[in-house]
Design a protein around this motif. Sequence first.
Motif, PDB file in Angstrom:
ATOM      1  N   SER A  63       0.820  -1.205   0.000  1.00 17.69           N
ATOM      2  CA  SER A  63       0.000   0.000   0.000  1.00 17.69           C
ATOM      3  C   SER A  63       0.859   1.261   0.000  1.00 17.69           C
ATOM      4  O   SER A  63       0.398   2.332  -0.385  1.00 17.69           O
ATOM      5  CB  SER A  63      -0.926   0.018   1.228  1.00 17.69           C
ATOM      6  OG  SER A  63      -0.151  -0.011   2.420  1.00 17.69           O
ATOM      7  N   ASP A  64       2.095   1.108   0.415  1.00 18.59           N
ATOM      8  CA  ASP A  64       3.003   2.247   0.456  1.00 18.59           C
ATOM      9  C   ASP A  64       4.229   1.937  -0.396  1.00 18.59           C
ATOM     10  O   ASP A  64       4.836   0.869  -0.253  1.00 18.59           O
ATOM     11  CB  ASP A  64       3.419   2.553   1.895  1.00 18.59           C
ATOM     12  CG  ASP A  64       4.159   3.869   1.997  1.00 18.59           C
ATOM     13  OD1 ASP A  64       4.902   4.056   2.970  1.00 18.59           O
ATOM     14  OD2 ASP A  64       3.998   4.723   1.090  1.00 18.59           O
ATOM     15  N   ALA A  72       3.265   6.976  -2.909  1.00 13.59           N
ATOM     16  CA  ALA A  72       1.946   6.364  -3.088  1.00 13.59           C
ATOM     17  C   ALA A  72       0.899   6.932  -2.136  1.00 13.59           C
ATOM     18  O   ALA A  72      -0.296   6.947  -2.444  1.00 13.59           O
ATOM     19  CB  ALA A  72       2.042   4.854  -2.920  1.00 13.59           C
ATOM     20  N   TYR A  73       1.335   7.412  -0.966  1.00 10.45           N
ATOM     21  CA  TYR A  73       0.365   7.906   0.012  1.00 10.45           C
ATOM     22  C   TYR A  73      -0.139   9.304  -0.335  1.00 10.45           C
ATOM     23  O   TYR A  73      -1.106   9.783   0.242  1.00 10.45           O
ATOM     24  CB  TYR A  73       0.957   7.895   1.415  1.00 10.45           C
ATOM     25  CG  TYR A  73       2.100   8.867   1.628  1.00 10.45           C
ATOM     26  CD1 TYR A  73       3.415   8.474   1.458  1.00 10.45           C
ATOM     27  CD2 TYR A  73       1.862  10.186   2.023  1.00 10.45           C
ATOM     28  CE1 TYR A  73       4.459   9.355   1.666  1.00 10.45           C
ATOM     29  CE2 TYR A  73       2.891  11.077   2.229  1.00 10.45           C
ATOM     30  CZ  TYR A  73       4.199  10.656   2.046  1.00 10.45           C
ATOM     31  OH  TYR A  73       5.229  11.530   2.240  1.00 10.45           O
ATOM     32  N   GLN A 100      -2.046  11.827  -2.664  1.00 15.26           N
ATOM     33  CA  GLN A 100      -3.056  11.807  -3.720  1.00 15.26           C
ATOM     34  C   GLN A 100      -2.727  12.817  -4.814  1.00 15.26           C
ATOM     35  O   GLN A 100      -3.111  12.626  -5.974  1.00 15.26           O
ATOM     36  CB  GLN A 100      -4.428  12.099  -3.130  1.00 15.26           C
ATOM     37  CG  GLN A 100      -4.933  11.008  -2.201  1.00 15.26           C
ATOM     38  CD  GLN A 100      -6.348  11.255  -1.734  1.00 15.26           C
ATOM     39  OE1 GLN A 100      -6.859  12.369  -1.853  1.00 15.26           O
ATOM     40  NE2 GLN A 100      -6.993  10.240  -1.199  1.00 15.26           N
ATOM     41  N   PHE A 154      -1.107   9.755 -11.500  1.00 12.91           N
ATOM     42  CA  PHE A 154      -0.983   8.604 -10.631  1.00 12.91           C
ATOM     43  C   PHE A 154      -2.374   8.103 -10.273  1.00 12.91           C
ATOM     44  O   PHE A 154      -3.154   8.816  -9.632  1.00 12.91           O
ATOM     45  CB  PHE A 154      -0.195   8.982  -9.372  1.00 12.91           C
ATOM     46  CG  PHE A 154      -0.138   7.915  -8.320  1.00 12.91           C
ATOM     47  CD1 PHE A 154      -0.444   8.225  -6.995  1.00 12.91           C
ATOM     48  CD2 PHE A 154       0.225   6.624  -8.633  1.00 12.91           C
ATOM     49  CE1 PHE A 154      -0.388   7.256  -6.011  1.00 12.91           C
ATOM     50  CE2 PHE A 154       0.280   5.640  -7.650  1.00 12.91           C
ATOM     51  CZ  PHE A 154      -0.027   5.957  -6.336  1.00 12.91           C
ATOM     52  N   LYS A 203      -3.768   5.171  -8.260  1.00 11.49           N
ATOM     53  CA  LYS A 203      -3.343   4.088  -7.370  1.00 11.49           C
ATOM     54  C   LYS A 203      -4.189   2.835  -7.531  1.00 11.49           C
ATOM     55  O   LYS A 203      -3.673   1.719  -7.563  1.00 11.49           O
ATOM     56  CB  LYS A 203      -3.365   4.558  -5.915  1.00 11.49           C
ATOM     57  CG  LYS A 203      -2.699   3.586  -4.948  1.00 11.49           C
ATOM     58  CD  LYS A 203      -2.581   4.175  -3.558  1.00 11.49           C
ATOM     59  CE  LYS A 203      -1.831   3.230  -2.632  1.00 11.49           C
ATOM     60  NZ  LYS A 203      -1.689   3.802  -1.258  1.00 11.49           N
ATOM     61  N   LYS A 223      -3.261   1.117 -10.530  1.00 12.40           N
ATOM     62  CA  LYS A 223      -1.822   0.846 -10.560  1.00 12.40           C
ATOM     63  C   LYS A 223      -1.216   1.366 -11.858  1.00 12.40           C
ATOM     64  O   LYS A 223      -0.520   0.654 -12.600  1.00 12.40           O
ATOM     65  CB  LYS A 223      -1.544  -0.642 -10.357  1.00 12.40           C
ATOM     66  CG  LYS A 223      -1.999  -1.126  -8.980  1.00 12.40           C
ATOM     67  CD  LYS A 223      -1.739  -2.605  -8.762  1.00 12.40           C
ATOM     68  CE  LYS A 223      -2.277  -3.012  -7.394  1.00 12.40           C
ATOM     69  NZ  LYS A 223      -2.130  -4.458  -7.144  1.00 12.40           N
ATOM     70  N   TYR A 268       9.848   1.434  -9.689  1.00 10.07           N
ATOM     71  CA  TYR A 268       9.083   1.232  -8.455  1.00 10.07           C
ATOM     72  C   TYR A 268      10.046   0.910  -7.328  1.00 10.07           C
ATOM     73  O   TYR A 268      11.053   0.225  -7.526  1.00 10.07           O
ATOM     74  CB  TYR A 268       8.113   0.059  -8.676  1.00 10.07           C
ATOM     75  CG  TYR A 268       7.474  -0.505  -7.428  1.00 10.07           C
ATOM     76  CD1 TYR A 268       8.156  -1.414  -6.612  1.00 10.07           C
ATOM     77  CD2 TYR A 268       6.175  -0.144  -7.070  1.00 10.07           C
ATOM     78  CE1 TYR A 268       7.565  -1.932  -5.474  1.00 10.07           C
ATOM     79  CE2 TYR A 268       5.579  -0.665  -5.931  1.00 10.07           C
ATOM     80  CZ  TYR A 268       6.281  -1.554  -5.140  1.00 10.07           C
ATOM     81  OH  TYR A 268       5.694  -2.066  -4.013  1.00 10.07           O
TER      82      TYR A 268
END
Lengths: 113, 119
Positions: free
Chosen positions: B30-31, B53-54, B56, B68, B70, B73, B94
């Motif tokens: 998730s991160d 990733a955290y 927005q 992005f 999420k 993906k 990544y």
Amino acid sequence: DGGITQSPKYLFRKEGQNVTLSCEQNLNHDAMYWYRQDPGQGLRLIYYSQIVNDFQKGDIAEGYSVSREKKESFPLTVTSAQKNPTAFYLCASSIGARVSEQYFGPGTRLTVT
Amino acid sequence: AQTVTQSQPEMSVQEAETVTLSCTYDTSESDYYLFWYKQPPSRQMILVIRQEAYKQQNATENRFSVNFQKAAKSFSLKISDSQLGDAAMYFCAYRRPGLSGGSNYKLTFGKGTLLTVNP
């Protein structure tokens, strides 16, 4: 200017010989990395070092060895055990291993015949 | 294992126009971090932009911005007002947050997209 230097830019060796690629950084970064790039491919991690006198294997460490005796230097030795050594080798560093950004040197093209 | 896919081996754009490069990735985390690197003919890898990733909000660096998504993906790179100097191979990458050590610290790269800029 701060940065990462790799020498030489082009390196040629005969099959069966070991060869050492140089990587030096003056960024005061703790972490250093070695990647290999093959044609049409992204980069793959060979070895990395979080701090001096410490290093870990990456995904494709077989046939390679490293040392980290000084913070600014992380040489990579391509041994005769590496079956396909011809490739482009990139060294990178980051402030710390847990910091996400990695900065790269100019690379060394190794050709083994 | 994480994988990064760049489905466009080659792209071209007219000078001053806008181009979007695609990237998708597979992860159960998730991160994580996502990056776009540029590799010009000199072959030195240059960091273009990064996204946590955290966050927005999509990252922006001058003429470069990302989209992005999420849940999907997806991590595309938009280059606005393309310049001749933008011509290069672009790699999406990544990285896990690296809290537990090991090869978490590695960057996982896609195979790249070769961008040509036409005058």
